[in-house]
Design a protein around this motif. Structure first.
Motif, PDB file in Angstrom:
ATOM      1  N   TRP A  46       0.796  -1.222   0.000  1.00 51.07           N
ATOM      2  CA  TRP A  46       0.000   0.000   0.000  1.00 51.07           C
ATOM      3  C   TRP A  46       0.830   1.275   0.000  1.00 51.07           C
ATOM      4  CZ3 TRP A  46      -4.622  -0.815   3.906  1.00 51.07           C
ATOM      5  CH2 TRP A  46      -5.462  -1.833   3.426  1.00 51.07           C
ATOM      6  N   GLU A  47       1.766   1.387   0.939  1.00 46.77           N
ATOM      7  CA  GLU A  47       2.522   2.632   1.060  1.00 46.77           C
ATOM      8  C   GLU A  47       3.403   2.893  -0.156  1.00 46.77           C
ATOM      9  OE1 GLU A  47       3.984   3.761   5.076  1.00 46.77           O
ATOM     10  OE2 GLU A  47       3.125   1.830   5.668  1.00 46.77           O
ATOM     11  N   GLY A  48       3.650   1.876  -0.976  1.00 47.44           N
ATOM     12  CA  GLY A  48       4.436   2.046  -2.188  1.00 47.44           C
ATOM     13  C   GLY A  48       3.676   2.718  -3.313  1.00 47.44           C
ATOM     14  N   TYR A  49       2.360   2.679  -3.261  1.00 43.97           N
ATOM     15  CA  TYR A  49       1.577   3.289  -4.339  1.00 43.97           C
ATOM     16  C   TYR A  49       0.493   4.252  -3.855  1.00 43.97           C
ATOM     17  CZ  TYR A  49      -2.116  -0.292  -3.593  1.00 43.97           C
ATOM     18  OH  TYR A  49      -3.100  -1.089  -3.066  1.00 43.97           O
ATOM     19  N   TYR A  50       0.314   4.395  -2.540  1.00 45.58           N
ATOM     20  CA  TYR A  50      -0.736   5.273  -2.014  1.00 45.58           C
ATOM     21  C   TYR A  50      -0.167   6.043  -0.836  1.00 45.58           C
ATOM     22  CZ  TYR A  50      -5.339   6.643  -0.160  1.00 45.58           C
ATOM     23  OH  TYR A  50      -6.425   7.343   0.298  1.00 45.58           O
ATOM     24  N   ASP A  51      -0.067   7.365  -0.967  1.00 48.92           N
ATOM     25  CA  ASP A  51       0.593   8.148   0.071  1.00 48.92           C
ATOM     26  C   ASP A  51      -0.337   8.613   1.191  1.00 48.92           C
ATOM     27  OD1 ASP A  51      -0.815  10.182  -1.169  1.00 48.92           O
ATOM     28  OD2 ASP A  51       0.946  11.300  -1.818  1.00 48.92           O
TER      29      ASP A  51
END
Length: 171
Positions: A46-51
């Motif tokens: 998640w944190e790789g594509y959604y900030d």
């Protein structure tokens, strides 16, 4: 004629019955529901594509892969970490859409209390297309305040999640 599937809503969270409701959808070619499902259900992605998500944890163990009944916590939209519970988890396959939903809560006094259901539907469509639908119903004063903001941060935030999800699954 082709019909599209819909979110299965518990009565408590029916769209239009809460303080805030948003619906976002993308349909893209060149992806499969199974590929998108991986990036949606593996919270380590998640944190790789959604900030707009942070501090994902699993207070009772498990994770990072979501599954039916799993309890997890995460921060989003500036709220303290929300306590979440996966209430529906069905991977896509055999012509059936993937279905994922969780409830998330923030306890406290009336000014802080928040209760949401965030639902996802991921399905293959004819012609090598995939459809990703995400909808959320929120109850509570923080939700009502979000609903009054323009532009709507939930609508824009969920669109960013969808766009990031598609981008990650496309790589």
């Amino acid at each position: 004629m082709t019909t599209q599937n819909a979110i299965d809503w518990p009565e408590k969270y029916l769209p239009g019955t809460g303080d805030n409701f948003v619906s976002n959808e993308v349909i893209v070619q060149g992806l499969t529901a199974a590929r998108v499902w991986h990036f949606l259900t593996d919270t380590s992605e998640w944190e790789g594509y959604y900030d707009n998500v942070a501090d994902i944890s699993f207070p009772q163990g498990g994770g990072p892969q979501l599954k039916d009944g799993l309890l997890f916590r995460f921060g989003t939209f500036g709220f303290p970490p929300l306590d979440a519970h996966v209430v529906e988890f069905r991977a896509p396959g055999d012509g059936a859409p993937g279905r994922l939903s969780w409830t998330a809560r923030q306890d406290g006094g009336p000014e802080e209390r928040l209760d949401v259901l965030h639902a996802w539907l991921v399905e293959d469509l004819p012609g090598g297309r995939v459809r990703v639908l995400t909808q959320e119903t929120q109850h509570g004063r923080p939700a009502a305040a979000l609903a009054q903001e323009r532009p709507n941060p939930m609508l824009n935030g969920h669109q960013a999640w969808l766009d990031g999800l598609v981008s990650a699954a496309s790589k």
